[in-house]
Scaffold this active site. Structure first.
Site, PDB file in Angstrom:
ATOM      1  N   LYS A  46       8.161 -15.754   1.436  1.00 56.28           N
ATOM      2  CA  LYS A  46       7.096 -15.700   2.431  1.00 56.28           C
ATOM      3  C   LYS A  46       7.393 -16.560   3.648  1.00 56.28           C
ATOM      4  O   LYS A  46       6.788 -16.401   4.717  1.00 56.28           O
ATOM      5  CB  LYS A  46       5.782 -16.222   1.812  1.00 56.28           C
ATOM      6  N   GLY A  47       8.280 -17.528   3.501  1.00 54.90           N
ATOM      7  CA  GLY A  47       8.403 -18.604   4.482  1.00 54.90           C
ATOM      8  C   GLY A  47       8.663 -18.183   5.915  1.00 54.90           C
ATOM      9  O   GLY A  47       8.296 -18.894   6.848  1.00 54.90           O
ATOM     10  N   GLU A 102      15.393 -16.357   8.716  1.00 50.83           N
ATOM     11  CA  GLU A 102      15.027 -17.269   7.619  1.00 50.83           C
ATOM     12  C   GLU A 102      14.407 -18.544   8.198  1.00 50.83           C
ATOM     13  O   GLU A 102      14.828 -19.018   9.256  1.00 50.83           O
ATOM     14  CB  GLU A 102      16.300 -17.580   6.801  1.00 50.83           C
ATOM     15  N   ASP A 103      13.438 -19.094   7.498  1.00 55.02           N
ATOM     16  CA  ASP A 103      12.786 -20.317   7.980  1.00 55.02           C
ATOM     17  C   ASP A 103      13.667 -21.542   7.748  1.00 55.02           C
ATOM     18  O   ASP A 103      13.847 -22.373   8.633  1.00 55.02           O
ATOM     19  CB  ASP A 103      11.409 -20.495   7.323  1.00 55.02           C
ATOM     20  N   ASP A 106      18.440 -24.347   2.613  1.00 55.75           N
ATOM     21  CA  ASP A 106      18.453 -25.599   1.858  1.00 55.75           C
ATOM     22  C   ASP A 106      19.742 -25.611   1.019  1.00 55.75           C
ATOM     23  O   ASP A 106      20.826 -25.921   1.538  1.00 55.75           O
ATOM     24  CB  ASP A 106      17.167 -25.613   1.013  1.00 55.75           C
ATOM     25  N   LYS A 134      19.091 -27.607   6.375  1.00 56.13           N
ATOM     26  CA  LYS A 134      19.123 -28.899   5.673  1.00 56.13           C
ATOM     27  C   LYS A 134      20.484 -28.998   4.969  1.00 56.13           C
ATOM     28  O   LYS A 134      20.606 -28.780   3.761  1.00 56.13           O
ATOM     29  CB  LYS A 134      17.976 -28.930   4.653  1.00 56.13           C
ATOM     30  N   PHE A 155      10.963 -33.518   2.324  1.00 59.25           N
ATOM     31  CA  PHE A 155      10.176 -32.337   1.981  1.00 59.25           C
ATOM     32  C   PHE A 155       9.531 -31.789   3.245  1.00 59.25           C
ATOM     33  O   PHE A 155       8.613 -32.382   3.809  1.00 59.25           O
ATOM     34  CB  PHE A 155       9.118 -32.680   0.931  1.00 59.25           C
ATOM     35  N   ASP A 162       6.019 -23.995   2.802  1.00 57.35           N
ATOM     36  CA  ASP A 162       4.960 -24.515   1.923  1.00 57.35           C
ATOM     37  C   ASP A 162       5.433 -25.643   1.021  1.00 57.35           C
ATOM     38  O   ASP A 162       6.629 -25.896   0.854  1.00 57.35           O
ATOM     39  CB  ASP A 162       4.441 -23.391   1.018  1.00 57.35           C
ATOM     40  N   ARG A 168       1.464 -23.873   4.799  1.00 56.57           N
ATOM     41  CA  ARG A 168       2.174 -22.854   5.596  1.00 56.57           C
ATOM     42  C   ARG A 168       1.533 -22.688   6.971  1.00 56.57           C
ATOM     43  O   ARG A 168       2.184 -22.271   7.922  1.00 56.57           O
ATOM     44  CB  ARG A 168       2.158 -21.497   4.882  1.00 56.57           C
TER      45      ARG A 168
END
Ligand code: PRP
Length: 178
Positions: A46-47, A102-103, A106, A134, A155, A162, A168
């Site tokens: 969902k990001g 993509e948000d 990681d 990241k 974080f 989220d 979000r």
């Protein structure tokens, strides 16, 4: 909501105005490379929904949008390492110029899975646009063709991202602090 997050404080690391500048810069790069190619932009749910919504409104040329819902974290904060397609694509990928939106990258496991999954469908090209990276957490190599900003190993929440489904809707990109 997990009890641990009830005491969490949010600290803004990229305010909304800077996010807008980053999105505009990425849109200019994407326009330079994709105008006239009718690309297919694929957001990872969902990001990516907030980033995709802002990005496409900065792109003034014909394009298509689709989404795929992937999950490797479940309800945990640690990746399971195996990615599941929770909701498949509707569009045909074969012969298309595909741009994955993509948000945050990681460990890299989610986008690595998707790039391999899409390449099997024989697109004309496939590239990656990520708002945030990241790199300190990377477990598998990823090439980010259009990158917004690099973030520390904290974080990250907000602007679509989220923590246990919360945050979000924050307009700024923030870190959670205890
Ligand atoms: C988050 C984020 C990326 C992915 C990045 O999604 O939106 O898609 O993790 O992590 P990785 O590089 O370690 O694979 P998540 O799986 O939490 O689902 P969501 O987008 O629905 O929040």
């Amino acid at each position: 909501m997990p009890i641990v997050m009830e005491s969490a404080k949010k600290r803004v690391i990229i305010p909304r105005g800077e996010v807008a500048d980053i999105v505009a810069r990425l849109a200019a790069e994407i326009t330079r490379d994709y105008k006239g190619k009718n690309p297919l932009l694929i957001g990872i749910l969902k990001g990516s929904f907030v980033f995709m919504a802002d990005l496409v409104r900065c792109l003034d040329f014909p394009l298509e949008v689709d989404f795929i819902r992937l999950s490797s974290y479940g309800s945990s904060t640690e990746t399971t390492g195996s990615v599941k397609v929770e909701q498949p694509l509707r569009s045909k990928v074969r012969g298309r110029h595909v741009l994955v939106v993509e948000d945050i990258v990681d460990t890299g496991i989610t986008v690595s899975f998707l790039m391999a999954y899409l390449k099997k469908k024989k697109p004309a090209s496939v590239r990656l646009c990520a708002l945030l990276d990241k790199p300190s957490r990377r477990r598998t190599p990823v090439t980010i063709d259009y990158l917004g900003a690099t973030v520390p190993d904290r974080f990250i929440v907000g602007y679509g991202i989220d923590c246990a489904e919360e945050y979000r809707n924050l307009p700024d990109i923030c870190v959670l602090e205890e």
